[in-house]
Design an enzyme around this catalytic site. Structure first.
Site, mmCIF file in Angstrom:
data_model
loop_
_atom_site.group_PDB
_atom_site.id
_atom_site.type_symbol
_atom_site.label_atom_id
_atom_site.label_comp_id
_atom_site.label_asym_id
_atom_site.label_seq_id
_atom_site.Cartn_x
_atom_site.Cartn_y
_atom_site.Cartn_z
ATOM 1 C CG ASN A 13 -1.821 1.373 1.284
ATOM 2 O OD1 ASN A 13 -1.687 2.073 0.647
ATOM 3 N ND2 ASN A 13 -2.341 1.428 2.536
ATOM 4 C CD1 TRP A 14 3.393 0.882 -2.880
ATOM 5 C CD2 TRP A 14 3.514 2.049 -4.734
ATOM 6 N NE1 TRP A 14 4.058 0.088 -3.797
ATOM 7 C CE2 TRP A 14 4.065 0.654 -5.129
ATOM 8 C CE3 TRP A 14 3.513 2.964 -5.797
ATOM 9 C CZ2 TRP A 14 4.727 0.634 -6.173
ATOM 10 C CZ3 TRP A 14 4.041 2.551 -7.057
ATOM 11 C CH2 TRP A 14 4.840 1.309 -7.186
ATOM 12 C CD GLU A 102 -2.482 5.428 6.840
ATOM 13 O OE1 GLU A 102 -2.628 5.646 5.874
ATOM 14 O OE2 GLU A 102 -1.860 4.788 7.212
ATOM 15 C CB SER A 218 5.985 -1.878 11.966
ATOM 16 O OG SER A 218 5.558 -0.409 12.099
ATOM 17 N N GLY A 239 2.965 -0.960 4.318
ATOM 18 C CA GLY A 239 3.111 0.355 3.809
ATOM 19 C C GLY A 239 4.750 0.774 3.517
ATOM 20 N N GLY A 240 5.124 1.345 4.645
ATOM 21 C CA GLY A 240 6.686 1.851 4.572
ATOM 22 C C GLY A 240 7.611 0.853 3.720
HETATM 23 P P1 13P Z 1 3.278 0.332 7.612
HETATM 24 O O1 13P Z 1 3.658 -0.956 7.022
HETATM 25 O O2 13P Z 1 4.025 1.617 7.279
HETATM 26 O O3 13P Z 1 3.276 0.203 9.008
HETATM 27 O O4 13P Z 1 1.845 0.601 7.039
HETATM 28 C C1 13P Z 1 1.020 -0.421 7.404
HETATM 29 C C2 13P Z 1 -0.266 -0.086 6.563
HETATM 30 O O5 13P Z 1 -1.052 0.822 6.993
HETATM 31 C C3 13P Z 1 -0.731 -0.970 5.154
HETATM 32 O O6 13P Z 1 -2.033 -0.690 5.044
#
Ligand code: 13P
Length: 260
Positions: A13-14, A102, A218, A239-240
């Site tokens: 998920n960018w 979010e 994470s 995400g990251g």
């Molecule tokens: P992170 O991997 O940056 O914690 O984000 C997770 C996320 O919200 C994926 O949708």
């Protein structure tokens, strides 16, 4: 439990990152880096809306799939700034994330909205990735199960067993998103098993055992293998660590320890 029925599913998920040029470059690196990947893992990337079409062109001929991060539930009309499921389908998306925390917190999305989005996506052949997860106060207050149950029931409202076979769930504890604080594999497994039990109640054992539940929060090359080793964790929503080809490719190869 028959894990064979649930193909491991690693998704990036960018979020609101990458220009079109950057998105094309990253997609190409992921495409090239996964050419020899066996087809026993499903790989998805979810760029921002503006990069969906350019990235779909890059991904042609690749097994890497494309997804959107959100949608509205109407097909078209006066809904300024929104994208509809048929538009997303036309751009080549197989999946769309709905109900991300979010969106629930910054954009006030409710479970009812999430269920409408899931319905509308399924109606045009796009699979929703339905996200749920508790905030830190809920976890510390012992309300994790109640919150997750409420979100699962509300977000899947109206979906049939047949629909569920095309839905993916994602458990993303909000306190673990972007914080570097991963849920331990055991903490995550506990909630995943709880969610699968809800699916058993709603749809029966056969369907429940076929629905994939991703973990998000994470996820990194260092922790992916332990998370994926849990019986009810069927994938990762990242995400990251999905924003750099090197780390995303390590996640995709989690079976070999997440490291090249
Ligand atoms: P992170 O991997 O940056 O914690 O984000 C997770 C996320 O919200 C994926 O949708």
């Amino acid at each position: 439990m028959n894990p064979e029925a649930r193909k491991p599913f690693i998704a990036g998920n960018w979020k609101m990152n990458k220009t079109v040029a950057e998105a094309r470059k990253l997609a190409l690196e992921i495409k090239n880096g996964t050419l020899n990947e066996s087809d026993d893992v499903e790989i998805l990337i979810c760029p921002p809306f503006g990069s969906l079409y350019p990235v779909s062109e890059v991904l042609k001929g690749s097994a890497v799939k494309l997804g959107a991060q959100n949608c509205y539930w109407e097909k078209n009309g006066a809904f300024t700034g929104e994208m509809s499921p048929p538009m997303i389908r036309e751009l080549g998306c197989d999946y769309t994330i709905v109900g991300h925390s979010e969106r629930r917190s910054y954009f006030r999305e409710t479970d009812e909205w999430v269920s409408k989005k899931a319905r509308a996506l399924l109606d045009v052949g796009v699979s929703p990735i339905v996200c749920v997860g508790e905030v830190l106060q809920d976890r510390e207050g012992g309300r994790t199960n109640d919150v997750v149950r409420g979100q699962v029931l509300g977000s899947l409202d109206g979906l049939t067993s047949e629909d569920m076979l095309r839905v993916v769930l994602a458990y993303e504890p909000v306190w673990a998103i972007g914080t570097g604080k991963t849920a331990s594999p055991e903490q995550a497994q506990e909630v995943h098993a709880f969610m699968r039990n809800i699916l058993i109640d709603l749809y029966g054992l056969d369907v429940a055992l076929r629905v994939r539940i991703q973990y998000g929060g994470s996820v990194k090359p260092e922790n992916v293998t332990a998370l994926m080793g849990q019986p009810d964790i069927d994938g990762a929503l990242v995400g990251g660590a999905s924003l750099e080809a090197a780390s995303f490719l390590k996640l995709v190869s989690f079976k070999t320890g997440g490291i090249d």
